[in-house]
Design a protein around this motif. Structure first.
Motif, PDB file in Angstrom:
ATOM      1  N   ILE A 391      -0.236  13.174  12.044  1.00 39.32           N
ATOM      2  CA  ILE A 391      -1.604  12.650  12.020  1.00 39.32           C
ATOM      3  C   ILE A 391      -2.455  13.404  11.008  1.00 39.32           C
ATOM      4  O   ILE A 391      -3.190  12.807  10.217  1.00 39.32           O
ATOM      5  CB  ILE A 391      -2.216  12.741  13.432  1.00 39.32           C
ATOM      6  CG1 ILE A 391      -1.513  11.783  14.387  1.00 39.32           C
ATOM      7  CG2 ILE A 391      -3.713  12.432  13.392  1.00 39.32           C
ATOM      8  CD1 ILE A 391      -1.857  12.002  15.838  1.00 39.32           C
ATOM      9  N   ILE A 392      -2.362  14.729  11.013  1.00 38.67           N
ATOM     10  CA  ILE A 392      -3.182  15.540  10.106  1.00 38.67           C
ATOM     11  C   ILE A 392      -2.792  15.272   8.654  1.00 38.67           C
ATOM     12  O   ILE A 392      -3.657  15.116   7.780  1.00 38.67           O
ATOM     13  CB  ILE A 392      -3.033  17.026  10.445  1.00 38.67           C
ATOM     14  CG1 ILE A 392      -3.564  17.303  11.860  1.00 38.67           C
ATOM     15  CG2 ILE A 392      -3.788  17.890   9.439  1.00 38.67           C
ATOM     16  CD1 ILE A 392      -3.300  18.713  12.341  1.00 38.67           C
ATOM     17  N   ARG A 393      -1.503  15.203   8.389  1.00 37.71           N
ATOM     18  CA  ARG A 393      -1.065  14.973   7.007  1.00 37.71           C
ATOM     19  C   ARG A 393      -1.429  13.575   6.530  1.00 37.71           C
ATOM     20  O   ARG A 393      -1.739  13.372   5.346  1.00 37.71           O
ATOM     21  CB  ARG A 393       0.440  15.180   6.904  1.00 37.71           C
ATOM     22  CG  ARG A 393       0.859  16.638   7.027  1.00 37.71           C
ATOM     23  CD  ARG A 393       2.342  16.773   7.279  1.00 37.71           C
ATOM     24  NE  ARG A 393       2.768  18.169   7.340  1.00 37.71           N
ATOM     25  CZ  ARG A 393       3.888  18.580   7.905  1.00 37.71           C
ATOM     26  NH1 ARG A 393       4.711  17.687   8.451  1.00 37.71           N
ATOM     27  NH2 ARG A 393       4.195  19.863   7.934  1.00 37.71           N
ATOM     28  N   THR A 394      -1.412  12.602   7.454  1.00 37.49           N
ATOM     29  CA  THR A 394      -1.732  11.227   7.068  1.00 37.49           C
ATOM     30  C   THR A 394      -3.213  11.057   6.773  1.00 37.49           C
ATOM     31  O   THR A 394      -3.600  10.477   5.748  1.00 37.49           O
ATOM     32  CB  THR A 394      -1.297  10.250   8.176  1.00 37.49           C
ATOM     33  OG1 THR A 394       0.109  10.372   8.384  1.00 37.49           O
ATOM     34  CG2 THR A 394      -1.639   8.817   7.791  1.00 37.49           C
ATOM     35  N   HIS A 395      -4.059  11.554   7.676  1.00 34.12           N
ATOM     36  CA  HIS A 395      -5.498  11.329   7.550  1.00 34.12           C
ATOM     37  C   HIS A 395      -6.201  12.431   6.762  1.00 34.12           C
ATOM     38  O   HIS A 395      -7.156  12.156   6.035  1.00 34.12           O
ATOM     39  CB  HIS A 395      -6.134  11.217   8.932  1.00 34.12           C
ATOM     40  CG  HIS A 395      -5.671  10.021   9.708  1.00 34.12           C
ATOM     41  ND1 HIS A 395      -6.197   8.765   9.528  1.00 34.12           N
ATOM     42  CD2 HIS A 395      -4.715   9.894  10.665  1.00 34.12           C
ATOM     43  CE1 HIS A 395      -5.597   7.909  10.348  1.00 34.12           C
ATOM     44  NE2 HIS A 395      -4.687   8.576  11.037  1.00 34.12           N
ATOM     45  N   GLY A 396      -5.756  13.679   6.926  1.00 32.25           N
ATOM     46  CA  GLY A 396      -6.439  14.774   6.253  1.00 32.25           C
ATOM     47  C   GLY A 396      -6.249  14.788   4.752  1.00 32.25           C
ATOM     48  O   GLY A 396      -7.088  15.312   4.009  1.00 32.25           O
ATOM     49  N   LYS A 397      -5.136  14.233   4.276  1.00 38.62           N
ATOM     50  CA  LYS A 397      -4.836  14.250   2.846  1.00 38.62           C
ATOM     51  C   LYS A 397      -5.196  12.941   2.141  1.00 38.62           C
ATOM     52  O   LYS A 397      -4.821  12.739   0.988  1.00 38.62           O
ATOM     53  CB  LYS A 397      -3.341  14.539   2.645  1.00 38.62           C
ATOM     54  CG  LYS A 397      -2.926  15.940   3.084  1.00 38.62           C
ATOM     55  CD  LYS A 397      -3.642  17.017   2.287  1.00 38.62           C
ATOM     56  CE  LYS A 397      -3.157  18.400   2.652  1.00 38.62           C
ATOM     57  NZ  LYS A 397      -3.840  19.454   1.858  1.00 38.62           N
TER      58      LYS A 397
END
Length: 539
Positions: A391-397
């Protein structure tokens, strides 16, 4: 269903429910929405579902209007008129986004109203309330695919608790406590699935596990709905948290079966705010002003809305909605770290080394049972941490549009920090699993050695008994033989040869029965039965 499917064009909250009911009953793919539709309809049929009707939320609904120029407060929404007044105010014209928290068991009316106002697909509510479909629906839940996480994702957060009085567990083994927790949790889920006596704001627990006679843990879900159209402002984030009222106030679950149950507080950050007394008074004030009453089973996650966003950059929140929920991920990481600290301590108690105290086979078997318990627990945590990292890699980046490089750098560092923290937690879980596997292998070897040693001791005992028997059995035979009433001994009319004539056939039959194949004996009744049947047919 798609974000803008026909079911989402309801003219009112009541129409939102009616369309969901129609879809669940008449569409071939609508069966999975039937529990949700029945829940919304049953809980709201005694009240009018209309935008002009107010329903007190009892501080269970909180709202933040995100603006790029100033830091705003999270305020409670006590009625629908409060929500309408905020979004119709002059300040809302400069709003970049809205952040809404729903604490505890959600109100059916609020779900219908928010679903109508912000065009939330019912799939969001269905996935968060998945416990409603556990009662005899006859279908499996649809797994959350990575593509579905573009708008909605789940966080599974553990809270650690314990007991002070260990004497109450003296009569119970740890295996019995595990079975007791699983059995009690089944009854709790059944009550939760019916949702009869549940009220808005009641805390919900998804998993409950007793780890030993000191610690237990509960797992709760946080569902985040995030919708952002780059051509449409403002963005919308709705956070549904299982954490609401204290767990010892309503719906007493299995965690209060024993005395002095208590949940441990989870730190929300690095603690720098403790050095700033003025900031603490301004941001948090009196805890009772926010409805936070000290209790044994109060949870840190239920207080996350208090002073939320004070440490975040307002411009970063305005231009990146994922950054606006940064503190939720921090809370999740802190809770996960606390749980892993407990598991590490427990594993160290069961690890085997040169300095470990000497144990017998029963102790090794108990340790083996506990290690298997923690192995299953950590494997579940691995799945949760991997989902969060995705989730973090998908949305944060994502390439969000920022007003300047400073904001982009601030948000980028926050995202990198989250990735670093959760990668560390994932590595730590894998290390613990390797330690458990190594300790299980050693314990199994030691258990086998103890069992082999026990077998050797038993064989030695049997050998000593055999030696003694080899002395006394011939003597017993001799005394019995000469005590018989035979003619040769002057005691009776029979000859001694009668003894040998009777003993030799019995001895031969005994030897034959000793060496005959067991399989042949087991098949003998069937063979005799077949022969009897064949004879009967001949007759």
């Amino acid at each position: 269903m798609d974000q803008h499917s026909g079911i989402m064009t309801s003219a009112s909250a009541s129409d939102y429910i009616r369309r969901l009911q129609h879809y669940s009953r008449h569409d071939k793919n609508g069966n999975i929405y039937r529990p949700l539709a029945n829940f919304l309809d049953t809980k709201t049929k005694k009240m009018r579902i209309d935008e002009s009707v107010d329903e007190p939320s009892e501080r269970c609904v909180w709202y933040m209007m995100v603006q790029s120029n100033i830091a705003t407060d999270m305020v409670p929404i006590l009625s629908l008129s409060d929500l309408k007044s905020i979004e119709s105010s002059s300040n809302f014209s400069a709003c970049s986004g809205r952040l809404i928290f729903l604490r505890g068991f959600p109100s059916a009316k609020w779900l219908a109203i928010l679903g109508h106002l912000y065009q939330v697909t019912p799939d969001v509510w269905r996935r968060h309330l998945d416990f409603l479909s556990q009662i005899g629906e006859g279908f499996f839940q649809v797994t959350s695919l990575p593509s579905w996480r573009s708008h909605v994702f789940h966080l599974r957060i553990c809270s650690l608790g314990g007991w002070r009085n260990h004497w109450q567990f003296i009569k119970h083994s740890i295996e019995h406590l595990h079975r007791m927790a699983a059995r009690d949790m089944e009854s709790y889920r059944a009550s939760l699935g019916r949702a009869d006596d549940w009220k808005q704001g009641d805390s919900v627990v998804r998993r409950y596990m007793i780890h030993d006679k000191t610690y237990f843990s509960i797992e709760q879900h946080v569902t985040v709905y995030m919708y952002h159209d780059r051509d449409t402002e403002p963005w919308t984030i709705i956070v549904l948290s299982d954490c609401g009222d204290d767990l010892d106030t309503k719906h007493h679950g299995p965690w209060v079966r024993f005395q002095d149950s208590k949940l441990f507080p989870t730190p929300r950050s690095d603690g720098d705010e403790l050095l700033n007394t003025a900031s603490w008074k301004q941001d948090f004030g009196n805890p009772n002003d926010h409805g936070l009453i000290e209790a044994k089973l109060s949870q840190s996650l239920s207080e996350i809305h208090v002073g939320y966003g004070k440490k975040l950059d307002p411009e970063g929140m305005a231009h990146n909605p994922f950054y606006a929920i940064y503190e939720i991920f921090l809370q999740c990481a802190s809770a996960e770290c606390q749980i892993l600290d407990m598991v590490t301590t427990m594993i160290e108690e069961h690890e085997i080394g040169q300095s470990s105290p000497k144990k017998d086979a029963a102790d090794y078997e108990a340790s083996h049972t506990q290690l298997l318990h923690f192995q299953g627990f950590l494997e579940h945590r691995v799945e949760s941490l991997r989902d969060i990292l995705d989730i973090i890699r998908t949305h944060g980046k994502k390439p969000w549009a920022y007003p300047n490089e400073r904001v982009a750098e601030t948000v980028g560092k926050a995202t990198d920090k989250l990735i670093e923290d959760f990668e560390y937690l994932l590595r730590r879980v894998h290390n613990l699993l390797r330690r458990i596997e190594r300790t299980i292998s050693i314990s199994m070897s030691l258990i086998n050695m103890e069992q082999a040693k026990r077998s050797i001791d038993q064989n030695m005992t049997l050998f000593r008994f055999t030696v003694v028997a080899s002395i006394y059995i011939p003597l017993s035979f001799t005394t019995s033989f000469f005590g018989m009433n035979f003619l040769e001994f002057g005691q009776g009319p029979l000859s001694i040869w009668v003894f040998f004539v009777a003993s030799v056939p019995i001895f031969i039959l005994s030897i034959f029965g000793l060496f005959i194949k067991r399989a042949w004996i087991e098949q003998l009744p069937a063979r005799l039965g077949n022969k009897v049947t064949s004879w009967a047919l001949r007759d």
